[in-house]
Design a protein around this motif. Structure first.
Motif, mmCIF file in Angstrom:
data_model
loop_
_atom_site.group_PDB
_atom_site.id
_atom_site.type_symbol
_atom_site.label_atom_id
_atom_site.label_comp_id
_atom_site.label_asym_id
_atom_site.label_seq_id
_atom_site.Cartn_x
_atom_site.Cartn_y
_atom_site.Cartn_z
ATOM 1 N N THR A 8 -11.989 10.593 17.539
ATOM 2 C CA THR A 8 -10.651 10.450 18.107
ATOM 3 C C THR A 8 -10.666 10.959 19.547
ATOM 4 O O THR A 8 -11.626 11.615 19.970
ATOM 5 N N ALA A 9 -9.606 10.659 20.272
ATOM 6 C CA ALA A 9 -9.534 11.063 21.672
ATOM 7 C C ALA A 9 -8.703 12.326 21.844
ATOM 8 O O ALA A 9 -8.270 12.636 22.953
ATOM 9 N N SER A 39 -10.178 14.805 24.386
ATOM 10 C CA SER A 39 -10.229 14.260 25.743
ATOM 11 C C SER A 39 -8.834 14.000 26.299
ATOM 12 O O SER A 39 -8.654 13.883 27.500
ATOM 13 N N LYS A 40 -7.827 13.893 25.421
ATOM 14 C CA LYS A 40 -6.466 13.744 25.936
ATOM 15 C C LYS A 40 -5.811 15.095 26.221
ATOM 16 O O LYS A 40 -4.620 15.160 26.522
ATOM 17 N N ARG A 79 -8.473 6.007 12.768
ATOM 18 C CA ARG A 79 -8.433 6.695 14.066
ATOM 19 C C ARG A 79 -7.360 6.094 14.962
ATOM 20 O O ARG A 79 -6.821 6.764 15.831
ATOM 21 N N LEU A 103 -2.450 5.918 22.152
ATOM 22 C CA LEU A 103 -2.783 7.328 21.895
ATOM 23 C C LEU A 103 -4.290 7.558 21.940
ATOM 24 O O LEU A 103 -4.753 8.657 22.197
ATOM 25 N N MET A 104 -5.069 6.496 21.651
ATOM 26 C CA MET A 104 -6.523 6.613 21.644
ATOM 27 C C MET A 104 -7.115 6.575 23.044
ATOM 28 O O MET A 104 -8.267 6.932 23.250
ATOM 29 N N ASN A 105 -6.345 6.055 23.998
ATOM 30 C CA ASN A 105 -6.883 5.824 25.331
ATOM 31 C C ASN A 105 -6.746 7.081 26.181
ATOM 32 O O ASN A 105 -5.634 7.470 26.529
ATOM 33 N N PRO A 106 -7.866 7.730 26.519
ATOM 34 C CA PRO A 106 -7.766 9.005 27.239
ATOM 35 C C PRO A 106 -7.096 8.853 28.599
ATOM 36 O O PRO A 106 -6.528 9.798 29.118
#
Lengths: 202, 502, 82
Positions: free
Chosen positions: A72-73, A76-77, B357, B432-435
């Motif tokens: 999951t991000a 990194s978020k 995820r 939400l997954m995209n940093p």
């Protein structure tokens, strides 16, 4: 009669099996986990705030967990510097992990947004600070008075959201929930007795 | 039996055997007067439970609508604490699950058991008081919840000291009546619906008590929470409704269930695997990974019972889908059965880490739960009510047009609901997954889909109002006794006006 | 590990064995020999001999072959199969 016994005993066996695997076994295994030193127990005010958090259903839009960074991000978020582990939650009863991120994660909100006044105004009217927010306003946690009393804290609102007359006074409940939010900091490194790893190495 | 007969009389012997077996079957079969006696014995609790269920349905609809509108207008009704989103939403869930669905399921199971056991309902008084105690418990829990007293666990918000003991007592009283009836049965064989319904009551008591024990802390609390919440769906709502569908489909179509063996595989597969599924709500979370792995594995294994049930029900109806034009009960039961397969496959898909995820923490989950709780559970219960109420009241539904309107609004509205939130959820999850994307974008991307959800909520509410009005007309219509030429009689299709019988 | 402990093994046996034993007894007594009969037990007598307008000719024929000739539907037929 045997038919009924097959049914009742079989039905009980399946659910008891699941109870053992998912409830009783974990309970025994997780009993050894100690609270990390840096994880402070909640003060009376923060505990009261936690209760406000529960009774007003914050969990339906906010999580309090940082998921595994392998897939999951979350890290990194910027939700935290590491994934959360069981030891982070040892004091929590009930758990407030949450299942929805309609609003952002709050596991480290105390480090991310440490300004008490910002938090209070945001509770009173989220759109005063975050125009795109869809979070409900919580005006019932504040009092609208003509004049603040001697020991009461008033809210500094932008003019567009301030009442025309009088002041907005912070209630004990509002103070408590902000104290609780500000206490949510889990910047310390993951404790050594991390069960997840222990099991994986078994 | 015919083999030792001389060849000359062989043909005659065969036809005799056939005749004898036909006679044997008709002896086994129930006479219509008998069925009426069974229905009469359960009449009181069934009508009471359906009445209360309809009241809760309306309450839950209002709560759900308000919760949905609050996404579009976050400043709507914020002055009072009891109207805040965080209280209305759990109130909606609890009223729908424990008020509408569970109470209607009491009625369904109390009506089915005497018929399936071929005896009158035993301990009728226990059933009636169980329903009342349950309703009282839920009423207390709901008021406390709106006043801010919550256990803080999803699906288990009702106060564990004031409300939950009453719920356990109520369900146990109804369950006692069910099991007493089962013990007094006059048939040797247990029909598959009996397995599902009779097992549901002890299951519910066990998981509900386990879920409410105040001894869990930290991540165990989360484990128990989702152990309960998932099994409330799997071992309570699903099982009673599958039992109902297993009764309605063959009964209306006029053809036994395709394979009795498959239905047994479905039952035991469900009991074994469903109970282990709960932790897939916590994928990636701070739980020991073996627990989550167990649940993902069990979730994938669910494909066995789901496919068994799906094949069985499909093969029962296949070639006879035309019957849906004549029977609203069958229409709803078939849609519910298909939704069960759909929602289970969606659930298995969602339990895979690669999908989870993205969809975890998004409105996809809400779409999924409504596919299960509405398209499957609620539509199946609507179908049950369309079948049961005329038989218990001895009266025909007054208006085919109202039935059509109800099914179209409720079904169509929910399809729109699930599509809107499904799409919105995936967009939200991808964001939400995209940093590189700020949180703001995930909110902005879901807003139009949430608005569409509110539109569908209004459509569904209209369907509910029509249904409740129709039930009221059925119960209080001046025409007593049996209509001579009921609107659904014989060659007159209810759901599609044109087209002839094929 | 806890999963290996004697307590868990004993508990699983206590919970799991009785239903298995009863299942075996049931199988031995032939409780599962005529399962299809159970699937027909929900029908009322004559219920399968009424006209059902959605059936094709052959579907109706095979039904009547099994259950006897067609009966005329009573006027309150909707009560049985709607």
């Amino acid at each position: 009669m045997t038919r009924l016994l097959v049914l009742i005993m079989g039905a009980l066996a399946t659910v008891m099996f699941a109870l053992i695997v998912l409830v009783i076994m974990p309970r025994t295994m997780l009993a050894d986990i100690k609270a990390p030193e840096q994880l402070k127990p909640l003060s009376a005010l923060e505990a009261r705030g936690r209760q406000i958090y529960i009774s007003n259903g914050c969990i339906y839009c906010h999580t309090q967990q940082v998921r595994d960074s392998n897939f999951t991000a979350d890290v990194s978020k910027g939700l935290g510097n590491r994934p959360s582990v069981p030891a982070d939650y040892v004091n929590d009863a009930p758990h407030l992990l949450g299942t929805m991120r309609t609003g952002p994660d709050l596991f480290n909100v105390g480090s991310r947004l440490p300004d008490q006044n910002w938090q209070l105004v945001h509770l009173y009217q989220p759109r005063a600070l975050v125009p795109w927010s869809i979070m409900p306003a919580f005006p019932f946690l504040f009092e609208h008075k003509a004049k603040a009393g001697p020991n009461e804290k008033t809210l500094n609102l932008p003019p567009a959201y301030a009442p025309r007359e009088g002041v907005v006074v912070v209630s004990k409940d509002a103070e408590a929930i902000v104290a609780y939010l500000l206490s949510l900091k889990h910047a310390y490194p993951a404790p050594g007795n991390d069960l997840t790893k222990e099991i994986a190495n078994d | 039996m015919s083999s030792p007969l001389p060849s000359a009389t062989n043909k005659q012997g065969q036809s005799e055997t056939q005749q004898a077996s036909t006679l044997h079957h008709s002896e086994v079969r129930i006479r219509p007067e008998e069925v009426r006696a069974y229905d009469d014995s359960s009449r009181k609790p069934v009508l009471l439970a359906f009445f209360l269920a309809l009241v809760w349905l309306l309450v839950g609809t209002v709560l759900g609508d308000l919760s949905s509108f609050k996404f579009d207008r976050p400043d709507l009704l914020t002055e009072q604490a009891y109207l805040t989103f965080g209280r209305l939403r759990p109130a909606h869930l609890n009223v729908m699950v424990y008020g509408w669905a569970s109470t209607a399921m009491f009625a369904v199971s109390l009506w089915l058991m005497p018929r399936l056991c071929r005896t009158t309902l035993r301990w009728q008084f226990a059933a009636v008081s169980g329903i009342l105690v349950w309703t009282l418990g839920l009423g207390i829990g709901l008021v406390l919840l709106l006043a801010g007293v919550s256990d803080g666990l999803e699906w288990l918000e009702l106060d564990r000291y004031w409300a939950d003991p009453l719920l356990v007592l109520g369900a146990s009283l109804v369950g006692a009546s069910i099991w007493k009836t089962l013990g007094a049965r006059q048939v040797q064989h247990l029909y598959v619906s009996v397995w599902y319904i009779a097992a549901s009551y002890p299951w519910f008591a066990i998981i509900f008590i386990a879920g409410n024990l105040p001894i869990f802390k930290g991540v165990e609390s989360a484990a128990v929470n989702w152990f309960y919440a998932h099994n409330a769906l799997g071992l309570w709502l699903t099982t009673v409704n599958l039992g109902l569908i297993y009764y309605l489909l063959p009964k209306i179509i006029g053809r036994p269930i395709y394979s009795y063996w498959l239905s047994l595989v479905g039952f035991w597969g469900l009991a074994l695997f469903y109970a282990l599924n709960g932790m897939h709500h916590l994928i990636g979370g701070p739980l020991p990974s073996w627990m989550i792995a167990t649940s993902i594995t069990a979730s994938i294994m669910m494909i066995i019972p789901v496919v068994a049930v799906g094949i069985n029900q499909h093969m029962t109806v296949v070639g006879r889908f035309g019957a849906m034009r004549y029977s609203p009960a069958l229409t709803l039961a078939v849609i519910a059965a298909m939704s069960y397969t759909a929602v289970s496959l969606q659930g298995i898909l969602t339990a895979l880490a690669s999908v989870n995820r993205i969809t975890h923490f998004t409105h996809w989950t809400i779409a999924h739960s409504h596919l299960g709780l509405y398209m499957f559970v609620t539509l199946s219960l609507f179908g049950g009510m369309y079948y049961i109420l005329p038989r218990v009241l001895g009266r025909e539904w007054p208006s085919p047009r109202l039935i059509r309107a109800h099914i179209l609004l409720a079904g169509g509205g929910m399809v729109l609901y699930v599509l809107a939130l499904g799409i919105g959820g995936v967009l939200q999850g991808l964001s939400l997954m995209n940093p590189g994307e700020a949180f703001e974008i995930s909110v902005a991307q879901t807003k139009p889909w949430l608005l569409l959800r509110s539109v569908s909520a209004v459509i569904i509410s209209a369907g509910h109002l029509i249904f409740v009005y129709h039930c009221w007309r059925l119960a209080y219509s001046s025409r007593q006794g049996h209509a001579q030429h009921p609107p659904f009689f014989e060659l007159k299709p209810v759901l599609v006006k044109k087209g002839s019988a094929s | 590990m806890f999963a290996d402990s004697i307590a868990i093994i004993a508990l699983s046996l206590i919970i799991g064995l009785p239903p298995l034993i009863f299942l075996l007894i049931g199988v031995r007594h032939g409780y599962f020999d005529h399962v299809d009969e159970a699937s027909r037990s929900i029908f009322e007598e004559n219920e399968l001999r009424y006209h059902r307008p959605w059936e094709s000719q052959s579907q109706m024929q095979s039904r009547l072959d099994h259950h006897g000739p067609l009966l005329s539907n009573p006027t309150t037929e909707w009560e049985r199969w709607l």
